[in-house]
Design a protein around this motif. Structure first.
Motif, mmCIF file in Angstrom:
data_model
loop_
_atom_site.group_PDB
_atom_site.id
_atom_site.type_symbol
_atom_site.label_atom_id
_atom_site.label_comp_id
_atom_site.label_asym_id
_atom_site.label_seq_id
_atom_site.Cartn_x
_atom_site.Cartn_y
_atom_site.Cartn_z
ATOM 1 N N THR A 192 14.244 -18.695 -58.676
ATOM 2 C CA THR A 192 14.455 -17.896 -59.896
ATOM 3 C C THR A 192 14.877 -16.473 -59.546
ATOM 4 O OG1 THR A 192 12.145 -17.199 -59.952
ATOM 5 C CG2 THR A 192 12.699 -19.214 -61.154
ATOM 6 N N GLY A 193 14.719 -16.095 -58.276
ATOM 7 C CA GLY A 193 15.124 -14.756 -57.844
ATOM 8 C C GLY A 193 14.125 -13.656 -58.144
ATOM 9 N N SER A 194 12.941 -14.018 -58.658
ATOM 10 C CA SER A 194 11.940 -12.982 -58.947
ATOM 11 C C SER A 194 10.563 -13.448 -58.487
ATOM 12 C CB SER A 194 11.910 -12.681 -60.452
ATOM 13 O OG SER A 194 11.593 -13.846 -61.175
ATOM 14 N N PRO A 195 9.663 -12.504 -58.154
ATOM 15 C CA PRO A 195 8.319 -12.897 -57.694
ATOM 16 C C PRO A 195 7.451 -13.387 -58.852
ATOM 17 C CG PRO A 195 8.481 -10.506 -57.844
ATOM 18 C CD PRO A 195 9.846 -11.050 -58.150
ATOM 19 N N LEU A 196 6.294 -13.973 -58.513
ATOM 20 C CA LEU A 196 5.343 -14.443 -59.529
ATOM 21 C C LEU A 196 4.874 -13.243 -60.349
ATOM 22 C CD1 LEU A 196 3.712 -16.904 -60.578
ATOM 23 C CD2 LEU A 196 1.888 -16.201 -59.034
ATOM 24 N N SER A 197 5.171 -13.260 -61.646
ATOM 25 C CA SER A 197 4.872 -12.122 -62.511
ATOM 26 C C SER A 197 4.135 -12.590 -63.751
ATOM 27 C CB SER A 197 6.171 -11.409 -62.934
ATOM 28 O OG SER A 197 6.906 -10.995 -61.799
ATOM 29 N N VAL A 198 3.461 -11.633 -64.407
ATOM 30 C CA VAL A 198 2.785 -11.938 -65.674
ATOM 31 C C VAL A 198 3.471 -11.182 -66.805
ATOM 32 C CG1 VAL A 198 0.494 -12.518 -64.819
ATOM 33 C CG2 VAL A 198 1.069 -10.151 -65.176
ATOM 34 N N GLU A 199 3.432 -11.766 -67.997
ATOM 35 C CA GLU A 199 3.963 -11.106 -69.185
ATOM 36 C C GLU A 199 2.841 -10.276 -69.811
ATOM 37 O OE1 GLU A 199 5.561 -14.100 -71.757
ATOM 38 O OE2 GLU A 199 7.249 -14.545 -70.433
ATOM 39 N N LEU A 200 3.130 -9.015 -70.051
ATOM 40 C CA LEU A 200 2.135 -8.085 -70.567
ATOM 41 C C LEU A 200 2.591 -7.557 -71.918
ATOM 42 C CD1 LEU A 200 1.668 -6.159 -67.207
ATOM 43 C CD2 LEU A 200 0.148 -7.916 -68.125
ATOM 44 N N GLY A 201 1.754 -7.727 -72.934
ATOM 45 C CA GLY A 201 2.104 -7.276 -74.272
ATOM 46 C C GLY A 201 1.108 -7.808 -75.280
ATOM 47 N N PRO A 202 1.313 -7.551 -76.576
ATOM 48 C CA PRO A 202 0.401 -8.063 -77.597
ATOM 49 C C PRO A 202 0.313 -9.593 -77.560
ATOM 50 C CG PRO A 202 1.879 -6.409 -78.522
ATOM 51 C CD PRO A 202 2.368 -6.699 -77.139
ATOM 52 N N GLY A 203 -0.908 -10.111 -77.706
ATOM 53 C CA GLY A 203 -1.120 -11.554 -77.652
ATOM 54 C C GLY A 203 -1.945 -11.994 -76.462
ATOM 55 N N LEU A 204 -2.261 -11.046 -75.549
ATOM 56 C CA LEU A 204 -3.075 -11.402 -74.379
ATOM 57 C C LEU A 204 -4.537 -11.644 -74.757
ATOM 58 C CD1 LEU A 204 -1.729 -8.825 -71.751
ATOM 59 C CD2 LEU A 204 -1.502 -11.305 -71.596
ATOM 60 N N VAL A 205 -5.077 -10.753 -75.595
ATOM 61 C CA VAL A 205 -6.500 -10.822 -75.939
ATOM 62 C C VAL A 205 -6.779 -12.076 -76.764
ATOM 63 C CG1 VAL A 205 -8.435 -9.565 -76.957
ATOM 64 C CG2 VAL A 205 -6.567 -8.303 -75.916
ATOM 65 N N GLU A 206 -7.932 -12.680 -76.518
ATOM 66 C CA GLU A 206 -8.396 -13.932 -77.154
ATOM 67 C C GLU A 206 -7.679 -15.162 -76.604
ATOM 68 O OE1 GLU A 206 -9.876 -13.811 -81.475
ATOM 69 O OE2 GLU A 206 -8.110 -12.528 -81.518
ATOM 70 N N ASN A 207 -6.737 -14.974 -75.681
ATOM 71 C CA ASN A 207 -5.987 -16.123 -75.163
ATOM 72 C C ASN A 207 -6.712 -16.759 -73.981
ATOM 73 O OD1 ASN A 207 -3.774 -17.889 -75.196
ATOM 74 N ND2 ASN A 207 -2.375 -16.189 -75.603
ATOM 75 N N ILE A 208 -6.373 -18.019 -73.712
ATOM 76 C CA ILE A 208 -6.927 -18.757 -72.572
ATOM 77 C C ILE A 208 -5.748 -19.243 -71.732
ATOM 78 C CG2 ILE A 208 -8.377 -20.681 -71.843
ATOM 79 C CD1 ILE A 208 -9.438 -20.614 -74.846
ATOM 80 N N TYR A 209 -5.676 -18.740 -70.499
ATOM 81 C CA TYR A 209 -4.562 -19.071 -69.614
ATOM 82 C C TYR A 209 -5.040 -19.891 -68.428
ATOM 83 C CZ TYR A 209 -1.967 -15.391 -72.069
ATOM 84 O OH TYR A 209 -1.343 -14.634 -73.023
ATOM 85 N N ASP A 210 -4.085 -20.573 -67.777
ATOM 86 C CA ASP A 210 -4.411 -21.170 -66.480
ATOM 87 C C ASP A 210 -4.118 -20.116 -65.405
ATOM 88 O OD1 ASP A 210 -1.671 -21.168 -66.102
ATOM 89 O OD2 ASP A 210 -1.517 -23.275 -65.563
ATOM 90 N N GLY A 211 -4.171 -20.503 -64.135
ATOM 91 C CA GLY A 211 -4.057 -19.538 -63.040
ATOM 92 C C GLY A 211 -2.725 -18.828 -62.937
ATOM 93 N N ILE A 212 -1.663 -19.402 -63.540
ATOM 94 C CA ILE A 212 -0.350 -18.757 -63.466
ATOM 95 C C ILE A 212 0.135 -18.360 -64.868
ATOM 96 C CG2 ILE A 212 0.419 -19.622 -61.237
ATOM 97 C CD1 ILE A 212 1.705 -21.978 -62.658
ATOM 98 N N GLN A 213 -0.818 -18.029 -65.724
ATOM 99 C CA GLN A 213 -0.591 -17.481 -67.071
ATOM 100 C C GLN A 213 0.180 -18.419 -68.001
ATOM 101 O OE1 GLN A 213 1.735 -14.011 -67.878
ATOM 102 N NE2 GLN A 213 0.304 -13.190 -69.357
#
Length: 591
Positions: free
Chosen positions: A65-86
């Motif tokens: 993909t040409g980019s490193p492992l990254s997380v998306e940061l913005g509204p919607g993170l709180v109260e969410n349940i993610y796996d290890g790679i978001q």
């Protein structure tokens, strides 16, 4: 694009990858499994795949993909349940209508359709730098989400608008110093293995109030500090971390279930929405982000989950919030490192763990701290507190993960299985635990709780240490052969253990104890000791002194409602003084 030449569990080797870079995220095979490049040798790349690799074989395609492992940061993170790679687990479950996580599923971490009400905090024409807040979104009742300029950008705001937007829609336009116009959405991305920048890191000087008396009074952790909870199986590590997540006075909690049992994570998911945050009166989930990478999920994703969690925590820290990261457990994370290291055929270190185990642990814990956030606002300070559980095999604290963790963290809550079996919770052993933050927290204690608080703490610790040495004598010759002074010491130690240190999480009032209440309770036990010793010297009998009714009330005072404890404690203390004085006078008359 490359071709697979070898598959070894979660490790895949591909050739023809000369255009790729170290740490790039790749898509593997027809199912487009997510992977990350670990090592490069010529055009050959070793890839860590974050999903089950059964069915993959030589010749399958690998696309970078040409980019490193990254997380998306913005509204919607709180109260969410993610796996290890978001990946959002609830969204995936609705999409596939099943309980198992399908391979190669592609779901964005943040909802692309939900609209958030954006309120600008600056005007067009304002000059901004990375970290400046340009607007806010009321994400939950507890969290006001601050939309910030990405760290490496600066320039002038050309336009900004208010209203309802999705996370990918443009809310502002920035003109850089080079004259380039950049559209700014509410969402930004950040690589998980790179710590987010800050201006300055300060020594931690404010305690993290957990409501657990043995933690707050005896072994406190500072906001922006690091702590470890080691202990054998069944000693209460997960329960202790749940208590910290529930009651700590932080703005946001990131709970990482890293390689833990699925049913324990289920308990968290069921319990947190029902619990009320004592600070806001809202549900605890309104200030919680959960990352669930349970023991039955792929091992490689377990290694990434720690970084995913702490990157999300750093993002909220940059808004000026106090954040706590609860990692349960770093031993499972280290086991994932060991498995991947073995498959890479690296030279093993102690007990098969990779030689870089200590440095990786340090990289995680060093991202904690009390910092001055980047941006034009000089007053914005945030803190990130990291608490990790360690599960040493057989409770052996001399094993590599425990030892490496102890060298890094400043608070060590040593859990004891024998205390847990005696139903003494929290099962933290007061003789083996320590906190190195007491000196830096002393000014705060002196200002808010008075100079007697730390003196009473030192007195209680000395009583408990004295009890440990007296117990050896008691086992040999019996309690009655001890002097009156030593018998009083044993009785006071028993009060400290049972009335002060022991807490009942099933009783609402006792599951959380504020600092003032802790200070008053400990002072009351010390007052009882002073009165007892004085009365004994005046001729009072030990049997009568130990059976005064007020003494029983001290233990039951834990269940006095929060708005009544001050009056109740004063009444118990007055009653205790009168009863002990009467016994002393009776003893004097007998003499």
């Amino acid at each position: 694009m490359g071709k697979i030449v070898k598959v070894s569990g979660p490790l895949v080797v591909a050739t023809g990858m000369e255009e790729a870079n170290m740490a790039d995220v790749v898509r593997v095979g027809e199912q487009r499994l997510i992977g990350e490049i670990l090592t490069m040798s010529g055009d050959s790349a070793s890839i860590q795949v974050y999903e089950e690799t059964s069915g993959l074989g030589p010749g399958a395609e690998v696309v970078t993909t040409g980019s490193p492992l990254s997380v998306e940061l913005g509204p919607g993170l709180v109260e969410n349940i993610y796996d290890g790679i978001q990946r959002p687990l609830e969204v995936i479950m609705e999409k596939v209508q099943g309980n198992n996580l399908p391979r190669g599923v592609e779901v964005p971490a943040l909802d692309r359709e939900k609209k958030w009400e954006f309120t600008p905090t600056i005007q067009p024409g304002a000059k901004v730098v990375g970290g400046d807040v340009i607007g806010t979104v009321q994400e939950t009742a507890s969290i006001l989400h601050k939309i910030m300029i990405p760290p490496k950008m600066k320039g002038t705001i050309v336009s900004i608008q208010s209203g309802a937007f999705t996370v990918t829609e443009t809310v502002a336009v920035l003109e850089t110093e080079e004259g380039e116009k950049v559209e700014l959405p509410m969402m930004q991305k950040w690589p998980v293995r790179v710590g987010r920048p800050y201006k300055h890191k300060y020594p931690p000087t404010i305690p993290l109030q957990s409501g657990q008396r043995i933690v707050d009074t005896f072994f406190p952790v500072a906001k922006g500090g690091t702590a470890a909870i080691p202990g054998p199986f069944g000693s209460g590590k997960t329960v202790m971390q749940h208590a910290l997540a529930k009651w700590s006075d932080v703005d946001l909690v990131v709970y990482i279930g890293c390689g833990e049992r699925g049913n324990e994570m289920t308990d968290v998911l069921r319990e947190f929405p029902e619990l009320v945050d004592p600070r806001t009166g809202e549900s605890l989930m309104k200030r919680t982000v959960l990352i669930a990478n349970t023991s039955d999920m792929p091992v490689a994703a377990r290694e990434a989950s720690i970084y995913t969690g702490i990157t999300i925590a750093e993002y909220f820290r940059d808004m000026g919030y106090a954040v706590a990261v609860i990692a349960d457990s770093t031993s499972r994370w280290a086991e994932a490192l060991r498995e991947m290291s073995g498959r890479l055929e690296e030279m093993p270190g102690e007990e098969g763990y990779p030689a870089y185990l200590s440095s990786r642990l340090a990289q995680f814990y060093e991202r904690a701290g009390s910092v001055s956030c980047i941006g034009s606002d000089e007053d914005r300070r945030g803190s990130l507190t990291a608490v990790g559980a360690v599960s040493p095999p057989g409770g052996d604290l001399s094993e590599p993960v425990s030892q490496a963790t102890m060298r890094i963290v400043k608070v060590f809550w040593a859990l004891d299985a024998s205390l847990a079996y005696r139903r003494h919770f929290p099962a933290i052993n007061w003789l083996n635990s320590y906190s190195l933050y007491l000196d830096s927290l002393k000014p705060w204690y002196d200002e808010h709780l008075g100079k007697d608080f730390l003196k009473n703490r030192e007195w209680a610790m000395s009583i408990l240490q004295e009890e440990a040495s007296l117990n050896e004598i008691v086992q040999l010759v019996g309690k009655d052969s001890l002097s009156a002074k030593d018998q009083i010491t044993l009785e006071i130690a028993k009060m400290i253990r049972e009335d002060f240190l022991q807490q009942n999480s099933f009783v609402d009032i006792d599951s959380y104890s504020e600092y003032d209440r802790q200070a008053r309770m400990l002072a009351m036990i010390r007052k009882y000791e002073d009165e007892c010793r004085a009365a004994q010297q005046r001729g009072g009998t030990l049997a009568e002194l130990f059976s005064v009714p007020a003494r029983e009330k001290i233990g039951r005072a834990k269940s006095v409602p929060a708005d009544q404890y001050k009056t109740a404690y004063d009444a118990i203390q007055d009653e205790m003084e009168q009863e002990i004085t009467a016994i002393a006078e009776k003893g004097e008359d007998a003499l």
